[in-house]
Enzyme design. Sequence first.
Site, mmCIF file in Angstrom:
data_model
loop_
_atom_site.group_PDB
_atom_site.id
_atom_site.type_symbol
_atom_site.label_atom_id
_atom_site.label_comp_id
_atom_site.label_asym_id
_atom_site.label_seq_id
_atom_site.Cartn_x
_atom_site.Cartn_y
_atom_site.Cartn_z
ATOM 1 N N TYR A 72 45.981 9.514 37.811
ATOM 2 C CA TYR A 72 45.100 8.381 38.104
ATOM 3 C C TYR A 72 45.710 7.498 39.196
ATOM 4 O O TYR A 72 45.026 7.047 40.103
ATOM 5 C CB TYR A 72 44.879 7.561 36.824
ATOM 6 C CG TYR A 72 43.796 6.503 36.959
ATOM 7 C CD1 TYR A 72 42.499 6.774 36.514
ATOM 8 C CD2 TYR A 72 44.060 5.262 37.526
ATOM 9 C CE1 TYR A 72 41.499 5.821 36.640
ATOM 10 C CE2 TYR A 72 43.063 4.309 37.660
ATOM 11 C CZ TYR A 72 41.784 4.590 37.210
ATOM 12 O OH TYR A 72 40.804 3.652 37.334
ATOM 13 N N PHE A 124 24.223 4.755 62.556
ATOM 14 C CA PHE A 124 23.648 5.768 61.677
ATOM 15 C C PHE A 124 22.816 5.064 60.586
ATOM 16 O O PHE A 124 23.038 3.895 60.301
ATOM 17 C CB PHE A 124 24.770 6.620 61.053
ATOM 18 C CG PHE A 124 24.222 7.712 60.178
ATOM 19 C CD1 PHE A 124 23.492 8.753 60.726
ATOM 20 C CD2 PHE A 124 24.394 7.679 58.799
ATOM 21 C CE1 PHE A 124 22.946 9.739 59.918
ATOM 22 C CE2 PHE A 124 23.862 8.676 57.990
ATOM 23 C CZ PHE A 124 23.136 9.702 58.548
ATOM 24 N N ASP A 125 21.872 5.797 59.973
ATOM 25 C CA ASP A 125 20.939 5.115 59.058
ATOM 26 C C ASP A 125 21.602 4.446 57.851
ATOM 27 O O ASP A 125 21.209 3.350 57.465
ATOM 28 C CB ASP A 125 19.774 6.023 58.628
ATOM 29 C CG ASP A 125 20.223 7.335 58.018
ATOM 30 O OD1 ASP A 125 21.348 7.758 58.303
ATOM 31 O OD2 ASP A 125 19.436 7.949 57.281
ATOM 32 N N ASP A 214 32.898 4.447 63.404
ATOM 33 C CA ASP A 214 32.236 5.287 62.408
ATOM 34 C C ASP A 214 32.558 6.721 62.843
ATOM 35 O O ASP A 214 32.063 7.209 63.849
ATOM 36 C CB ASP A 214 30.729 5.000 62.420
ATOM 37 C CG ASP A 214 29.962 5.927 61.495
ATOM 38 O OD1 ASP A 214 30.573 6.828 60.912
ATOM 39 O OD2 ASP A 214 28.734 5.757 61.382
ATOM 40 N N ALA A 216 32.612 10.031 61.562
ATOM 41 C CA ALA A 216 32.214 11.311 60.952
ATOM 42 C C ALA A 216 32.536 12.516 61.838
ATOM 43 O O ALA A 216 33.037 13.524 61.363
ATOM 44 C CB ALA A 216 30.732 11.274 60.625
ATOM 45 N N LYS A 257 32.005 16.005 57.412
ATOM 46 C CA LYS A 257 31.693 16.611 58.712
ATOM 47 C C LYS A 257 32.966 17.220 59.307
ATOM 48 O O LYS A 257 33.340 18.317 58.948
ATOM 49 C CB LYS A 257 31.098 15.561 59.663
ATOM 50 C CG LYS A 257 29.637 15.206 59.350
ATOM 51 C CD LYS A 257 29.514 14.134 58.335
ATOM 52 C CE LYS A 257 28.123 13.563 58.239
ATOM 53 N NZ LYS A 257 27.996 12.662 57.084
ATOM 54 N N HIS A 449 12.847 7.925 54.131
ATOM 55 C CA HIS A 449 12.704 9.332 54.509
ATOM 56 C C HIS A 449 13.161 10.308 53.425
ATOM 57 O O HIS A 449 12.685 11.420 53.360
ATOM 58 C CB HIS A 449 13.450 9.617 55.824
ATOM 59 C CG HIS A 449 14.903 9.282 55.789
ATOM 60 N ND1 HIS A 449 15.365 7.990 55.704
ATOM 61 C CD2 HIS A 449 15.999 10.081 55.779
ATOM 62 C CE1 HIS A 449 16.684 8.010 55.668
ATOM 63 N NE2 HIS A 449 17.094 9.261 55.715
HETATM 64 N N1 F0G Z 1 28.049 7.909 59.780
HETATM 65 C C1 F0G Z 1 27.521 8.937 60.441
HETATM 66 C C2 F0G Z 1 27.604 8.985 61.933
HETATM 67 C C3 F0G Z 1 26.877 9.959 59.752
HETATM 68 O O1 F0G Z 1 26.342 10.970 60.419
HETATM 69 C C4 F0G Z 1 26.819 9.893 58.339
HETATM 70 C C5 F0G Z 1 26.157 10.923 57.566
HETATM 71 C C6 F0G Z 1 27.404 8.805 57.686
HETATM 72 C C7 F0G Z 1 28.017 7.826 58.444
HETATM 73 C C8 F0G Z 1 27.366 8.663 56.191
HETATM 74 O O2 F0G Z 1 28.219 9.554 55.575
HETATM 75 O O3 F0G Z 1 26.766 11.081 54.230
HETATM 76 O O4 F0G Z 1 29.215 10.925 53.838
HETATM 77 O O5 F0G Z 1 27.732 9.082 53.193
HETATM 78 N N2 F0G Z 1 25.438 11.776 58.077
HETATM 79 C C9 F0G Z 1 24.803 12.897 57.425
HETATM 80 C C10 F0G Z 1 23.923 13.590 58.418
HETATM 81 C C11 F0G Z 1 24.151 12.610 56.132
HETATM 82 O O6 F0G Z 1 23.176 14.472 57.985
HETATM 83 O O7 F0G Z 1 23.986 13.282 59.617
HETATM 84 P P1 F0G Z 1 27.964 10.185 54.139
#
Ligand code: F0G
Length: 457
Positions: A72, A124-125, A214, A216, A257, A449
């Site tokens: 833990y 990102f969304d 950010d 990814a 990713k 979406h």
């Molecule tokens: N930032 C970026 C640029 C992303 O593409 C994503 C996720 C996230 C943050 C959030 O990360 O999914 O681990 O919580 N992108 C995926 C996509 C879902 O399909 O582009 P997460």
Amino acid sequence: MELPFAESFRIKMVEPIRRSTRQEREAWIKDANYNLFNLKSDYVFIDLLTDSGTGAMSDKQWSEMMIGDESYAGARSYYKLKNAIKDILGFEYFLPTHQGRAAENVLFSALVKEGDVVPGNSHFDTTKGHIEFRKAKAIDCTINEAFETQTHHPFKGNVDIKKLENVLIEYGDKVPFIIMTVTNNNAGGQPVSLENLKQVRVLADKYGKMVIFDSARFAENAYFIKLREESCKELSIKEIVTEMYKNADAMTMSSKKDAIVNMGGFIGMKDEALFKTASTFNIMFEGFITYGGMSGRDMNALAQGLDEGTEFTTLETRIKQVEYLGEKLKEYGVPIQEPIGGHAIFVDAKKFLPNIPKEEYVAQTLAVELYIEGGVRGVEIGTLLADRDPETRLDRFPKLELLRLAIPRRTYTNNHMDYIAASLGNVYSRRNEIKHGMKILSEAPIMRHFTVELDRL
Ligand code: F0G
């Protein structure tokens, strides 16, 4: 004869996938209310919904899973990951989280408050969601070229320094930080140049702001920097990553990713005080500081994945496959975002289906057509994703309506790419018969979406 490019891996384990008939797919997508997120994955032949968490781990990653430490507190796996993050990305402090949006939730809980403004390059969304959820505003300062799919620019992910400075001047103290998304997902997996990251740093210092990456797809971003930025062509990917992160104060990471794991994320920070504040939120939302939503074995696989994901050969194999698909699609005449980005092909749905009005969800219509044609699942990056304006509640019509075909890492072969291209090529040849789009039957108040229910018009 010059030898063709070939993948730098071979396959040790396979997973069967099932073909289906057009008739079956017509029925399945109707039952799913024309929302591809509602489909059972067994109903999908080739799944390009996302490159997130869908990659194939290596033999070394799987062997790391066997030696994870599930304590833990103070697990060896935590320290292994901490060292990998320090070595590769240069952050002294880090917090594990279960995925990228969890990292956003924790970090933004420490930094974003009502009325704030967060400028960046096409948030990102989930990033935008976490900003708007806190009654703050995200302002997109991406360069204009990013919104013209046929215009060539080596770094369409770049922020427009002038636009960014205007936001910093106009909103002053309301700006807690600048966020740079590398690569820029919503603009088409487009990279940000090292020069641009440095310029952002200079501007941030001038106005006393933090810069958060950010991250990814940070390694894919580094690959493009190596190929397209003259001053970096002799540097290794890891050296470029080091140069990139000299310009960041903190990072959020979706490890699903470029770190090639199925689940995981983290926050990297340079400032101890920020780490301490964020730690409290991490303990509340994710888990104790030394595991934060991840098991020990997953932290081990992630540490290994960070190393592999920043190797040139891994990136070259990956990005060349995306290019291969893009070139095939171009042969069929399909309009795509150019230059071809890192993790996905972005099809220009407005150009593909010019007869469908923007009110009828053009990219979603195209996504449904592709699924019916070949059992290939892509995702809409258009009006559904852009959601409604939080104030007016009207649809926000983004400049681009895109169908994203995200390629999982080390998962499909180039035969699959041929099949995908032919499927979309077929839809393209009958594009003039597609005269009507979609209407919404029901939707959630935010992030609609994922669960929206639609019908054909
Ligand atoms: N930032 C970026 C640029 C992303 O593409 C994503 C996720 C996230 C943050 C959030 O990360 O999914 O681990 O919580 N992108 C995926 C996509 C879902 O399909 O582009 P997460």
